[in-house]
Design a protein around this motif. Structure first.
Motif, PDB file in Angstrom:
ATOM      1  N   MET A  56       0.873  -1.235  -0.114  1.00  0.00           N
ATOM      2  CA  MET A  56      -0.026  -0.142  -0.091  1.00  0.00           C
ATOM      3  C   MET A  56       0.879   1.332   0.124  1.00  0.00           C
ATOM      4  O   MET A  56       1.867   1.247   0.804  1.00  0.00           O
ATOM      5  CB  MET A  56      -0.887   0.157   1.322  1.00  0.00           C
ATOM      6  N   CYS A  57       0.496   2.118  -1.051  1.00  0.00           N
ATOM      7  CA  CYS A  57       1.403   3.358  -0.982  1.00  0.00           C
ATOM      8  C   CYS A  57       1.096   4.331  -0.193  1.00  0.00           C
ATOM      9  O   CYS A  57      -0.302   4.925  -0.321  1.00  0.00           O
ATOM     10  CB  CYS A  57       1.399   3.650  -2.544  1.00  0.00           C
ATOM     11  N   LYS A  58       1.779   4.872   0.598  1.00  0.00           N
ATOM     12  CA  LYS A  58       1.204   5.940   1.775  1.00  0.00           C
ATOM     13  C   LYS A  58       1.418   7.432   0.920  1.00  0.00           C
ATOM     14  O   LYS A  58       2.376   7.616   0.078  1.00  0.00           O
ATOM     15  CB  LYS A  58       2.357   6.218   2.821  1.00  0.00           C
ATOM     16  N   GLU A  59       0.651   8.398   1.065  1.00  0.00           N
ATOM     17  CA  GLU A  59       0.845   9.758   0.513  1.00  0.00           C
ATOM     18  C   GLU A  59       0.546  10.846   1.591  1.00  0.00           C
ATOM     19  O   GLU A  59       0.088  10.538   2.627  1.00  0.00           O
ATOM     20  CB  GLU A  59      -0.462   9.686  -0.565  1.00  0.00           C
ATOM     21  N   LEU A  60       1.397  11.938   1.202  1.00  0.00           N
ATOM     22  CA  LEU A  60       1.267  12.927   2.099  1.00  0.00           C
ATOM     23  C   LEU A  60       0.854  14.218   1.229  1.00  0.00           C
ATOM     24  O   LEU A  60       1.178  14.150  -0.015  1.00  0.00           O
ATOM     25  CB  LEU A  60       2.848  13.249   2.844  1.00  0.00           C
ATOM     26  N   THR A  61       0.435  15.148   2.010  1.00  0.00           N
ATOM     27  CA  THR A  61       0.127  16.563   1.422  1.00  0.00           C
ATOM     28  C   THR A  61       1.264  17.490   1.603  1.00  0.00           C
ATOM     29  O   THR A  61       1.347  17.891   3.062  1.00  0.00           O
ATOM     30  CB  THR A  61      -1.257  17.072   1.767  1.00  0.00           C
ATOM     31  N   CYS A  62       1.743  18.129   0.840  1.00  0.00           N
ATOM     32  CA  CYS A  62       2.683  19.219   1.088  1.00  0.00           C
ATOM     33  C   CYS A  62       2.108  20.551   1.782  1.00  0.00           C
ATOM     34  O   CYS A  62       1.343  20.732   0.982  1.00  0.00           O
ATOM     35  CB  CYS A  62       3.710  19.584  -0.284  1.00  0.00           C
ATOM     36  N   ARG A  63       2.796  20.970   2.818  1.00  0.00           N
ATOM     37  CA  ARG A  63       1.888  22.271   3.498  1.00  0.00           C
ATOM     38  C   ARG A  63       2.357  23.505   2.405  1.00  0.00           C
ATOM     39  O   ARG A  63       1.718  24.662   2.638  1.00  0.00           O
ATOM     40  CB  ARG A  63       2.435  22.301   4.763  1.00  0.00           C
ATOM     41  N   ILE A  64       3.076  23.396   1.569  1.00  0.00           N
ATOM     42  CA  ILE A  64       3.623  24.525   0.797  1.00  0.00           C
ATOM     43  C   ILE A  64       2.779  24.487  -0.562  1.00  0.00           C
ATOM     44  O   ILE A  64       2.080  25.575  -0.844  1.00  0.00           O
ATOM     45  CB  ILE A  64       4.996  24.597   0.417  1.00  0.00           C
ATOM     46  N   CYS A  65       2.979  23.481  -1.330  1.00  0.00           N
ATOM     47  CA  CYS A  65       2.233  23.455  -2.448  1.00  0.00           C
ATOM     48  C   CYS A  65       0.856  22.837  -2.620  1.00  0.00           C
ATOM     49  O   CYS A  65      -0.178  22.787  -3.468  1.00  0.00           O
ATOM     50  CB  CYS A  65       2.880  22.668  -3.700  1.00  0.00           C
ATOM     51  N   ASN A  66       0.446  22.401  -1.578  1.00  0.00           N
ATOM     52  CA  ASN A  66      -0.901  21.621  -1.175  1.00  0.00           C
ATOM     53  C   ASN A  66      -1.272  20.502  -2.129  1.00  0.00           C
ATOM     54  O   ASN A  66      -2.352  20.133  -2.267  1.00  0.00           O
ATOM     55  CB  ASN A  66      -2.088  22.796  -1.111  1.00  0.00           C
ATOM     56  N   GLU A  67      -0.242  20.000  -2.637  1.00  0.00           N
ATOM     57  CA  GLU A  67      -0.324  18.735  -3.649  1.00  0.00           C
ATOM     58  C   GLU A  67      -0.094  17.379  -2.840  1.00  0.00           C
ATOM     59  O   GLU A  67       0.825  17.405  -1.842  1.00  0.00           O
ATOM     60  CB  GLU A  67       0.714  18.773  -4.906  1.00  0.00           C
ATOM     61  N   THR A  68      -0.846  16.342  -2.918  1.00  0.00           N
ATOM     62  CA  THR A  68      -0.604  15.034  -2.447  1.00  0.00           C
ATOM     63  C   THR A  68      -0.047  14.508  -3.388  1.00  0.00           C
ATOM     64  O   THR A  68      -0.209  14.311  -4.479  1.00  0.00           O
ATOM     65  CB  THR A  68      -2.074  14.390  -2.340  1.00  0.00           C
ATOM     66  N   LYS A  69       1.301  13.742  -2.615  1.00  0.00           N
ATOM     67  CA  LYS A  69       2.345  13.053  -3.417  1.00  0.00           C
ATOM     68  C   LYS A  69       2.611  11.777  -2.605  1.00  0.00           C
ATOM     69  O   LYS A  69       2.446  11.848  -1.377  1.00  0.00           O
ATOM     70  CB  LYS A  69       3.526  14.099  -3.302  1.00  0.00           C
ATOM     71  N   VAL A  70       3.269  10.879  -3.302  1.00  0.00           N
ATOM     72  CA  VAL A  70       3.949   9.684  -2.669  1.00  0.00           C
ATOM     73  C   VAL A  70       4.642  10.003  -1.508  1.00  0.00           C
ATOM     74  O   VAL A  70       5.672  11.068  -1.898  1.00  0.00           O
ATOM     75  CB  VAL A  70       4.389   8.755  -3.713  1.00  0.00           C
ATOM     76  N   ILE A  71       4.768   9.155  -0.569  1.00  0.00           N
ATOM     77  CA  ILE A  71       5.580   9.680   0.586  1.00  0.00           C
ATOM     78  C   ILE A  71       7.248   9.477   0.364  1.00  0.00           C
ATOM     79  O   ILE A  71       8.011  10.154   1.001  1.00  0.00           O
ATOM     80  CB  ILE A  71       5.420   8.640   1.782  1.00  0.00           C
ATOM     81  N   GLU A  72       7.499   8.775  -0.649  1.00  0.00           N
ATOM     82  CA  GLU A  72       9.090   8.947  -1.261  1.00  0.00           C
ATOM     83  C   GLU A  72       9.515  10.284  -1.541  1.00  0.00           C
ATOM     84  O   GLU A  72      10.571  10.497  -1.566  1.00  0.00           O
ATOM     85  CB  GLU A  72       9.207   7.856  -2.191  1.00  0.00           C
ATOM     86  N   LEU A  73       8.402  11.327  -1.855  1.00  0.00           N
ATOM     87  CA  LEU A  73       8.709  12.609  -2.389  1.00  0.00           C
ATOM     88  C   LEU A  73       9.070  13.251  -1.121  1.00  0.00           C
ATOM     89  O   LEU A  73       9.101  14.653  -1.413  1.00  0.00           O
ATOM     90  CB  LEU A  73       7.903  12.957  -3.162  1.00  0.00           C
TER      91      LEU A  73
ATOM     92  N   CYS B  18       7.419  18.825   0.505  1.00  0.00           N
ATOM     93  CA  CYS B  18       8.042  17.770  -0.244  1.00  0.00           C
ATOM     94  C   CYS B  18       9.243  18.434  -0.606  1.00  0.00           C
ATOM     95  O   CYS B  18       9.525  19.557  -0.458  1.00  0.00           O
ATOM     96  CB  CYS B  18       6.966  17.823  -1.562  1.00  0.00           C
ATOM     97  N   ASN B  19      10.132  17.581  -1.271  1.00  0.00           N
ATOM     98  CA  ASN B  19      11.591  17.817  -1.749  1.00  0.00           C
ATOM     99  C   ASN B  19      11.613  18.861  -2.612  1.00  0.00           C
ATOM    100  O   ASN B  19      12.641  19.843  -2.466  1.00  0.00           O
ATOM    101  CB  ASN B  19      12.198  16.770  -2.255  1.00  0.00           C
ATOM    102  N   GLU B  20      10.622  19.031  -3.637  1.00  0.00           N
ATOM    103  CA  GLU B  20      10.903  20.068  -4.573  1.00  0.00           C
ATOM    104  C   GLU B  20      10.575  21.398  -3.705  1.00  0.00           C
ATOM    105  O   GLU B  20      11.349  22.285  -4.053  1.00  0.00           O
ATOM    106  CB  GLU B  20       9.587  19.938  -5.753  1.00  0.00           C
ATOM    107  N   CYS B  21       9.661  21.437  -2.956  1.00  0.00           N
ATOM    108  CA  CYS B  21       9.200  22.849  -2.130  1.00  0.00           C
ATOM    109  C   CYS B  21      10.477  23.136  -1.294  1.00  0.00           C
ATOM    110  O   CYS B  21      10.626  24.299  -1.224  1.00  0.00           O
ATOM    111  CB  CYS B  21       7.799  22.693  -1.338  1.00  0.00           C
ATOM    112  N   ARG B  22      11.145  22.129  -0.611  1.00  0.00           N
ATOM    113  CA  ARG B  22      12.064  22.306   0.416  1.00  0.00           C
ATOM    114  C   ARG B  22      13.452  23.009  -0.600  1.00  0.00           C
ATOM    115  O   ARG B  22      13.806  23.878   0.153  1.00  0.00           O
ATOM    116  CB  ARG B  22      12.356  20.913   0.830  1.00  0.00           C
ATOM    117  N   LYS B  23      13.684  22.431  -1.641  1.00  0.00           N
ATOM    118  CA  LYS B  23      14.804  22.766  -2.423  1.00  0.00           C
ATOM    119  C   LYS B  23      14.327  24.257  -2.746  1.00  0.00           C
ATOM    120  O   LYS B  23      15.386  25.241  -2.515  1.00  0.00           O
ATOM    121  CB  LYS B  23      14.827  22.051  -3.600  1.00  0.00           C
TER     122      LYS B  23
END
Length: 195
Positions: free
Chosen positions: A1-18, A33-38
């Motif tokens: 089962m693939c877990k997902e999280l919602t980024c608090r910056i971009c508000n997109e739901t992405k797989v937890i590996e991101l 998420c890694n993109e918003c963090r960068k």
């Protein structure tokens, strides 16, 4: 089962590996998420502060001799080697030591020795002296930027603007210096292999 999280910056739901792992978090991952963090790190200078600290540690210093404020200032400029603009989202700004911190040159971690460079130029230059990089990779290190580079670097060292004649003389001196360092390296290697 693939877990997902919602980024608090971009508000997109992405797989937890991101998302970056964080043992202190309830989910086991950060909520950015890694993109918003960068992007956040680039915009807020955290990357520059970490680079300054890493340079200090490498040189055995407890505090960086190149201030984070100086790094943040130069990283708003353009690459001194290829001229690319750091405001382009695809370009990663770095600080380059004109005299590399390798054993050959023994470049120091001071503001006069640190100039802005894109990651690509910095990686290509590696442990070459800047004049060697301009000569060896003219397709990346733009020849038309050599004189402004020398003007900025040497002018920064001596604290005044150089004349056109002085710039030409300094280019010759820098080439001579680089050649001398390489000759000395070759002599040292020859002595090591002879023993």
């Amino acid at each position: 089962m693939c877990k997902e999280l919602t980024c608090r910056i971009c508000n997109e739901t992405k797989v937890i590996e991101l998302f970056r792992r964080d043992a202190k978090s309830k989910t086991g991952h950060q909520n950015i998420c890694n993109e918003c963090r960068k992007q956040h790190r680039r915009e807020n200078g955290e990357y520059a502060r970490q680079r300054a600290y890493a340079y200090a540690v490498k040189a055995g210093q407890t505090t960086p001799m190149v201030s984070a404020a100086y790094i943040e200032t130069i990283l708003t400029e353009a690459c001194v080697y290829c001229g690319c603009d750091f405001t382009d989202g695809n370009v990663v700004a770095t600080c380059d030591h004109v005299y590399p911190q390798s054993s050959s040159y023994g470049g120091v971690n001071i503001e006069a020795n640190v100039l802005p460079a894109c990651r690509s130029c910095n990686s290509t230059k590696h442990d070459l002296f800047a004049i060697e990089a301009f000569d060896k990779y003219p397709e990346r290190f733009k020849p038309e930027l050599l004189r402004p580079f020398v003007q900025r670097f040497i002018g920064g060292l001596i604290g005044r603007k150089l004349t056109d004649i002085e710039v030409e003389q300094m280019i010759g001196h820098l080439r001579d210096e680089a050649a001398e360092v390489r000759r000395n390296e070759a002599k040292q290697k020859a002595v090591q292999y002879a023993v």
